[in-house]
Every structure is written in C-alpha cells, then in structure tokens.
Design a protein around this motif. Structure first.
Motif, short mmCIF file in Angstrom:
data_model
loop_
_atom_site.label_atom_id
_atom_site.label_comp_id
_atom_site.label_asym_id
_atom_site.label_seq_id
_atom_site.Cartn_x
_atom_site.Cartn_y
_atom_site.Cartn_z
N UNK A 176 -20.08 3.79 -10.14
CA UNK A 176 -19.16 3.02 -9.28
C UNK A 176 -19.94 2.10 -8.36
N UNK A 177 -21.07 2.60 -7.85
CA UNK A 177 -21.89 1.78 -6.95
C UNK A 177 -22.43 0.55 -7.65
N UNK A 178 -22.80 0.68 -8.91
CA UNK A 178 -23.38 -0.44 -9.65
C UNK A 178 -22.33 -1.45 -10.10
N UNK A 179 -21.13 -1.01 -10.33
CA UNK A 179 -20.11 -1.88 -10.92
C UNK A 179 -19.11 -2.42 -9.91
N UNK A 180 -19.14 -1.92 -8.68
CA UNK A 180 -18.16 -2.36 -7.69
C UNK A 180 -18.83 -3.26 -6.66
N UNK A 181 -18.11 -4.30 -6.26
CA UNK A 181 -18.62 -5.21 -5.23
C UNK A 181 -18.26 -4.74 -3.83
N UNK A 182 -17.48 -3.69 -3.72
CA UNK A 182 -17.04 -3.19 -2.41
C UNK A 182 -17.25 -1.68 -2.39
N UNK A 215 -6.74 0.20 7.99
CA UNK A 215 -6.59 -0.12 6.57
C UNK A 215 -5.65 0.92 5.95
N UNK A 216 -4.35 0.67 5.98
CA UNK A 216 -3.38 1.69 5.55
C UNK A 216 -3.25 1.83 4.03
N UNK A 217 -4.31 2.31 3.39
CA UNK A 217 -4.25 2.56 1.96
C UNK A 217 -3.57 3.91 1.71
N UNK A 219 -13.36 7.28 -6.50
CA UNK A 219 -13.20 6.19 -7.47
C UNK A 219 -11.82 5.54 -7.30
N UNK A 220 -10.79 6.36 -7.12
CA UNK A 220 -9.44 5.84 -6.89
C UNK A 220 -9.36 5.07 -5.57
N UNK A 221 -10.05 5.57 -4.55
CA UNK A 221 -10.06 4.93 -3.24
C UNK A 221 -10.63 3.52 -3.33
N UNK A 222 -11.81 3.39 -3.93
CA UNK A 222 -12.45 2.08 -4.05
C UNK A 222 -11.61 1.15 -4.93
N UNK A 223 -11.05 1.69 -6.01
CA UNK A 223 -10.22 0.87 -6.90
C UNK A 223 -8.99 0.35 -6.17
N UNK A 224 -8.36 1.21 -5.37
CA UNK A 224 -7.17 0.77 -4.63
C UNK A 224 -7.53 -0.28 -3.59
N UNK A 275 -9.95 -2.46 -3.78
CA UNK A 275 -10.18 -3.72 -4.48
C UNK A 275 -8.87 -4.33 -4.96
N UNK A 276 -7.95 -3.48 -5.40
CA UNK A 276 -6.65 -4.00 -5.83
C UNK A 276 -5.92 -4.68 -4.68
N UNK A 277 -5.97 -4.07 -3.50
CA UNK A 277 -5.32 -4.65 -2.33
C UNK A 277 -5.98 -5.98 -1.95
N UNK A 278 -7.31 -6.04 -2.03
CA UNK A 278 -8.00 -7.29 -1.71
C UNK A 278 -7.65 -8.40 -2.70
N UNK A 279 -7.57 -8.04 -3.97
CA UNK A 279 -7.20 -9.03 -4.98
C UNK A 279 -5.77 -9.52 -4.73
N UNK A 280 -4.90 -8.58 -4.35
CA UNK A 280 -3.52 -8.95 -4.05
C UNK A 280 -3.46 -9.91 -2.87
N UNK A 281 -4.30 -9.65 -1.84
CA UNK A 281 -4.32 -10.55 -0.69
C UNK A 281 -4.83 -11.93 -1.08
N UNK A 282 -5.85 -11.96 -1.94
CA UNK A 282 -6.36 -13.25 -2.40
C UNK A 282 -5.28 -14.03 -3.15
N UNK A 283 -4.43 -13.30 -3.86
CA UNK A 283 -3.36 -13.96 -4.61
C UNK A 283 -2.23 -14.40 -3.70
N UNK A 284 -2.05 -13.71 -2.56
CA UNK A 284 -0.89 -13.97 -1.71
C UNK A 284 -1.19 -14.84 -0.50
N UNK A 285 -2.45 -14.89 -0.07
CA UNK A 285 -2.76 -15.56 1.19
C UNK A 285 -3.52 -16.86 0.96
N UNK A 286 -3.26 -17.82 1.82
CA UNK A 286 -3.99 -19.08 1.80
C UNK A 286 -5.37 -18.84 2.41
#
Length: 396
Positions: free
Chosen positions: A28-34, A151-153, A206-211, A213-224
């Motif tokens: 996970x450390x090698x493959x995740x940017x966060x 960070x309310x995950x 693993x689920x924590x980091x994945x979630x 990243x999913x939230x960050x991607x969602x923000x990138x898609x939703x926010x200017x």
C-alpha cells in the motif's frame, strides 16, 4: 472458546500475521500517493515480528536468554511506539513529529533491564508486552476517532472500533499474565484473537486509505481548483432539479473581466476570481449553494427559506464593488452584474431558472453593469431597450 492449536503453533501464526500485515501495508505504501504513516505501521509490524522471533530463540538457547529477552522487550516497546505514531500520522498526514522520539522509551527499557533484570521474568515480560499494546491501541483509537471532526470518513468508526477492541483484548491478557490466572481467555485463545485482530487491522487500514483517496478524487471532480467552490457539474447534481416556489437562482458575472486579463495578466485575473468567490461566499446564508459556472461567471441557488433573493443579490453586488485587489503594484476595482430568476410555481425546473437568470444577467450587463436585474420584474416590465442591446456589448 476452544482451540485445537498448541501454543508454539499459535506463536508462529502470530509472527506470520505480523509479516503478512507488513507486506500488505508495504505494498500500500508503494502504490498509494496518500500513505503517510503506512510505512511506519509496516515497520512496527516487522519489529513486533522480530521481537516475537527473538522470544522463541531465547527459549531455545538458554545461554542467550537474558540478552535475547531484553532485546525482545525493547523491540516490543519500539514496535508499539511506531504503531501509535503511525496511526497519528495516518489519521492526520499533516501532523509534524520527529520519528526518533519513539525510540527513547526503548532505550530507557534497555537501561532499566540492564539495571534490574526484570526482563528475565516471563510474567513481567508478557504483562509489559500486552499492557503496552493496550495503551498504544487505546491511544490510536482515540486519535482516529477525534480526527473525525477534521476528516469525517465513515471508515474511521470501523478502524477506531478495531483498535479499541484490540486494546481491550490486550488489557484482559495483560491482567491475566500479571496475576497468572486465565479465567476469561487462556493463552492460546488470547493469542489467536490477537492474530485475527492484526489481519483485520491491516485490511481496515487499506480500506481507510482507499476511502480517503476516493473522497479526494470526488472533491477533484466536484470542486473548482482555483476558487474551491462547487463546479457546474456539482451544482447541477446538488441543486434540486425541481425547485419549489420561491426558490431562486442568481447568475453573477465579473464586469470587464476580459479587459482586466488582457491589461494585467491572468495571474491577477485568477486572484480576482478567488477573492470574489471568498467574498460572495462570506455574505451568503449557509443554505445557499455557490458554484463557479465557468470563466468569470458564478451561480447561486437560494432556497425560499433563505429570504428575499433580491436583497441577497444587492448584498453580493455591494460586497464585490467594495473589493480592491492588488498584485505586482497594481490595484484594481471590480464590479459584478447579477441576474435573478425565481420559481413561480410548482413544476419549475432548474434548467428553466438558470436560463431565465442568465437572460437577466445579460440585460444587467447591457444596462450598464454593476447592477442587479430581476427576471420577474425588470424583464416583464421591459425596462431595457433594444438600443442598449445594440450599442453596449455585454459579453465582457
């Protein structure tokens, strides 16, 4: 609870669980940017596995029992210290901490061990190991749960619950080792549950980091990215498709923005947009939805409960007209034109309100800019003449 496993097998499986968890976290450390803190968690698992291995060798080689036992307990202290720090950083990657401080308790343990030989007693060593696990797991659970306000995950509750359960298990085992009585869990049962907890904890991280990243991607898609506001896609997704009577849409447009960009450059233009977005957001009620519609154009959805849309539009106009933006020695004054449209009856659509508000904005710019045009008042009363449309290009 019954188990068909003997203690040596369970201890071997415990080491295996640490190593398996470390490999999972290392990947996970090698493959995740966060993944700040994940590498430390993997290192803590490896330290705990090394400590458990040395404990086994200590039993096999009596001549080395003292040295190996002392190193074993020092590795346990370091491993649990790294584990606690890992969760502090995983929970909030922005925290600053010097990792080397974690090894100070281990150094103190070595000194105390050399002075007292406490590590030679299996009861002391086992009780220290498990009670230390109890404290670090409890602290990690508290940190993960507390950071939910930042960070309310949803996954935080699961991770905190696993850590708390592991802490409670360690407490029970620690007390039983201390009193040399096992009324709740025998040694095999306790270590079996510890093995299970490590596997579950590694999966939960693993689920924590994945979630995250999913939230960050969602923000990138939703926010200017420039203003931090919702973008057009997010606005259309969050504003009601069928507004209720009294709901309103406001279209805002910075006046003469093209000339400002051409004269002073895009850097100043971007600063103006960011400053305007922050200023407009500050005067809107919490129930309003503000988004960057595109370019220098912004859109606001105001529910009927927010009050008179015209008053809000005038407040926005006055706030923007009072802004002064300075950069590279230049100071510019900006103004905005605003178009308003309201839902007049049931069955209105968001698309219709946006179209009418955009039309009203066009007329506000045609009439001289720095003003508000109400689609339900000004357009119906035909306050703007065709002459204004022809001689004043409202496209800037």
């Amino acid at each position: 609870m019954t188990s068909g496993l003997d203690l040596p097998t369970v201890l071997f499986l415990q080491k295996t669980s640490y190593i398996a968890g470390a490999l999972t976290l290392g990947y996970l450390r090698r493959t995740s940017t966060d993944s700040r803190g994940v590498g430390l968690l993997a290192a803590s698992f490896l330290m705990l596995a090394a400590g458990a291995t040395l404990a086994g060798y200590a039993e096999l080689y009596p001549a080395l029992y003292g040295a190996l036992s002392l190193v074993n307990i020092a590795l346990a202290v370091s491993g649990y210290g790294l584990l606690a720090l890992a969760f502090v950083l995983i929970s909030n990657p922005g925290r600053k901490f010097n990792t080397w401080y974690v090894f100070l308790p281990a150094a103190a343990t070595l000194v105390v061990g050399l002075a007292t030989d406490f590590h030679l007693d299996n009861t002391y060593r086992a009780a220290t190991f498990t009670l230390l696990g109890c404290l670090t797991m409890a602290a990690a659970a508290w940190v993960v749960r507390r950071d939910a306000s930042r960070e309310p995950l949803p996954i935080r509750k699961l991770v905190a619950a696993i850590l708390a359960a592991t802490s409670l298990l360690s407490l029970v085992m620690g007390l039983e080792f201390s009193f040399q009585s096992f009324p709740v869990l025998d040694v095999v049962e306790g270590f079996s549950l510890m093995i299970l907890s490590k596997f579950v904890l590694a999966i939960a991280i693993v689920m924590f980091i994945s979630e995250r990243q999913r939230v960050k991607i969602q923000k990138l898609a939703d926010l200017d990215p420039l203003t931090g506001l919702h973008n057009r896609r997010s606005f259309n997704a969050n504003a009601p498709n069928n507004p209720q009577p009294g709901d309103a849409v406001l279209f805002l447009d910075l006046d003469h923005f093209k000339q400002l960009n051409d004269r002073h450059g895009h850097a100043l233009g971007d600063e103006v947009l960011s400053t305007m977005a922050e200023a407009v957001q500050s005067v809107l009620p919490p129930s309003a939805l503000l988004a960057r519609h595109g370019g220098e154009e912004f859109v606001v959805f105001l529910p009927a409960s927010a009050g008179d849309a015209l008053l809000h539009a005038e407040r926005i106009r006055k706030t923007v007209s009072g802004l002064r933006v300075s950069s590279l020695g230049f100071e510019v004054k900006v103004t905005t034109s605003v178009g308003i449209a309201r839902a007049l009856h049931h069955g209105s659509t968001l698309q219709d309100l946006c179209r009418r508000a955009d039309r009203a904005l066009y007329l506000a710019k045609a009439a001289g800019r720095d003003r508000v045009c109400d689609a339900d008042r000004d357009i119906l009363q035909k306050k703007f003449t065709t002459r204004a449309w022809v001689h004043d290009d409202p496209s800037n």
